[in-house]
Scaffold this active site. Sequence first.
Site, short mmCIF file in Angstrom:
data_model
loop_
_atom_site.label_atom_id
_atom_site.label_comp_id
_atom_site.label_asym_id
_atom_site.label_seq_id
_atom_site.Cartn_x
_atom_site.Cartn_y
_atom_site.Cartn_z
CG HIS A 8 -0.18 0.32 2.50
ND1 HIS A 8 0.53 -0.64 3.17
CD2 HIS A 8 -0.03 1.47 3.20
CE1 HIS A 8 1.08 -0.10 4.24
NE2 HIS A 8 0.78 1.18 4.28
C1 UD1 Z 1 -1.28 5.88 5.68
C2 UD1 Z 1 0.10 6.29 6.20
C3 UD1 Z 1 1.04 5.09 6.14
C4 UD1 Z 1 0.44 3.89 6.83
C5 UD1 Z 1 -0.93 3.60 6.25
C6 UD1 Z 1 -1.59 2.43 6.91
C7 UD1 Z 1 0.78 8.62 5.79
C8 UD1 Z 1 1.64 9.50 4.98
N1 UD1 Z 1 0.69 7.34 5.37
O1 UD1 Z 1 -1.14 5.53 4.30
O2 UD1 Z 1 2.25 5.43 6.78
O3 UD1 Z 1 1.28 2.78 6.63
O4 UD1 Z 1 -1.75 4.77 6.42
O5 UD1 Z 1 -2.69 1.98 6.17
O6 UD1 Z 1 0.18 9.06 6.75
N2 UD1 Z 1 -8.65 5.39 1.64
C9 UD1 Z 1 -9.90 4.83 1.70
N3 UD1 Z 1 -10.47 4.66 2.92
C10 UD1 Z 1 -9.87 5.03 4.09
C11 UD1 Z 1 -8.60 5.61 4.02
C12 UD1 Z 1 -7.99 5.77 2.79
O7 UD1 Z 1 -10.48 4.48 0.68
O8 UD1 Z 1 -10.46 4.83 5.17
C13 UD1 Z 1 -7.99 5.54 0.32
C14 UD1 Z 1 -8.17 6.91 -0.30
O9 UD1 Z 1 -8.29 6.72 -1.67
C15 UD1 Z 1 -6.85 7.60 0.02
C16 UD1 Z 1 -5.87 6.45 0.00
O10 UD1 Z 1 -6.59 5.32 0.48
O11 UD1 Z 1 -6.53 8.61 -0.90
C17 UD1 Z 1 -4.63 6.68 0.83
O12 UD1 Z 1 -4.98 6.97 2.18
P1 UD1 Z 1 -3.99 7.87 3.09
O13 UD1 Z 1 -4.56 8.05 4.43
O14 UD1 Z 1 -3.59 9.10 2.34
O15 UD1 Z 1 -2.68 7.03 3.16
P2 UD1 Z 1 -2.41 5.48 3.36
O16 UD1 Z 1 -1.96 4.94 2.05
O17 UD1 Z 1 -3.55 4.80 4.04
#
Ligand code: UD1
Length: 370
Positions: free
Chosen positions: A203
Site C-alpha cells: 500500500h
Molecule cells: C497511511 C500512512 C502510512 C500507513 C498507512 C496504513 C501517511 C503518509 N501514510 O497511508 O504510513 O502505513 O496509512 O494503512 O500518513 N482510503 C480509503 N479509505 C480510508 C482511508 C484511505 O479508501 O479509510 C484511500 C483513499 O483513496 C486515500 C488512499 O486510500 O486517498 C490513501 O490513504 P492515506 O490516508 O492518504 O494514506 P495510506 O496509504 O492509508
Amino acid sequence: MSFAIIFGTRPQIIKSAPIIQEALKSGLELEIIHTGQHYDYQLSQIFIDEFSLPNPSVNLEVGSGSHAYQTGEIMLRLEKYLLRDKPSLVLVPGDTNSALAGALTCVKLGIPVAHIEAGARCYDMSMAEEINRRLIDHCSKILFAPTLNCKRNLEKESVLGEIYLAGDTMYDVFLKFEDEVDRSDILKKLGLSDKEYGLLTLHRAENVDDPVRLRSILKGIGEAKMKVVFPIHPRTVNRLKEYSISLEYSNVRIIDPLGYIEMIRLLKHAKLVLTDSGGLQKEAFWSKTPCITLRDSTEWTETVEAGVNQIVGADAEKIAQAIRAVDEKYDEIKERFKGNPFGDGNAAKKIVEILKKKDLSNPFDRDSAH
Ligand code: UD1
C-alpha cells in the site's frame, strides 16, 4: 494532569491500544482524538471494536487528500480542541501524517508531546513516513523508543527530549491477542491450509502510485509457485483500476482488508509474507514467518540482521529469487527466529508508569516542553 492521544490510521490504533487500556486501568485521564485520516470500517473502527477501546471523544473527519491537505487540515481542526481541553501532554504514535500534524499542533501551543515508536529510521527521505518521524522526534519532549537501535538513532541525532527504552507496544498487542488469534477461523473461511500460501500486503505510495514499480512487484510475485493471499488497501484498489492491472488469472487472490485478529492468524500460518508495511515486518518476526520486504530500506533492521527478512525493493527478479530462497532454506530460516529486540510485552505499562511520574502541571509553559 490530563493526557490526550491522537491517532488517525490503522497502524496507529494498534500501537495506541495497549496504552489506552493501561491508562484506563491505572486511572490516568486520557482523551482519545481520531483525526479521521482513515474512515472505512475495515481500516479504523474494526480495530477499536476488536481491542474494546472506548470510542474517540473527537473525530476531526479529515479524510483523504494530499500530504499538505491532510497535515494542514488536521492542524487547523485539532487546534480548537487542544485549546478547549488543554491536555498536560499529548501522545502521538507512529509516523503518519496524523502523527506529524498532531505533534506540530501541540508544540506550537506549548503542549508537550510524547512520541510512541520514536527513533525508527530507514534513512530514506523520499518516504513520507521517514520525514514525519524525524520531525516528530525532534519536537517531542518524551521519546519512547521501541528498540535499542531506535534509542541509539535518537542519541546520534542529539534530540532534545528525554529518551526512554520502552519496548514496542505492537508486541504487547501481539501477546495479548495470541489466544484469540488461535481461535480465528479465517483459514477455513478462505479454504487455506497451514504453510501452503503466501501473504501479501502492498500500500505504500512509493510502490503503488508508481505503475512501473507496481507492475514489477506483481510480476515477481506472479512467479511464485504458491497461492498468495492479498488483503488489499483501498489505495491499491484504486491504483490497480487506474493502471488497468488485473490479477484475475494470477496466483494472487485479492480479499478485503482484514482486522487485527484475522490478519495475524493468516500471517502465523503463511509460508512467507511479502509486504511494504513497517508493522507487518515486526509481526512476521513475532509469528516466526519469513518476510520479504518490498521496499528499498527498512527501519526494522534487527529483523534483517537476524536473517529472517529480505529487503528486495520492487525488482521482479529479486522478488522471485527471494521467494525461491525461502522455499529452499525454509527450515534453516525458521531456526533463526531467536530472541526479541522489541521488548517484553510490557511497553504500555512502562510508558504509563513514566507518564504518571511526570510533573506537567503547567502545560502551556513553553519552557517546560524541553
Ligand atoms: C497511511 C500512512 C502510512 C500507513 C498507512 C496504513 C501517511 C503518509 N501514510 O497511508 O504510513 O502505513 O496509512 O494503512 O500518513 N482510503 C480509503 N479509505 C480510508 C482511508 C484511505 O479508501 O479509510 C484511500 C483513499 O483513496 C486515500 C488512499 O486510500 O486517498 C490513501 O490513504 P492515506 O490516508 O492518504 O494514506 P495510506 O496509504 O492509508
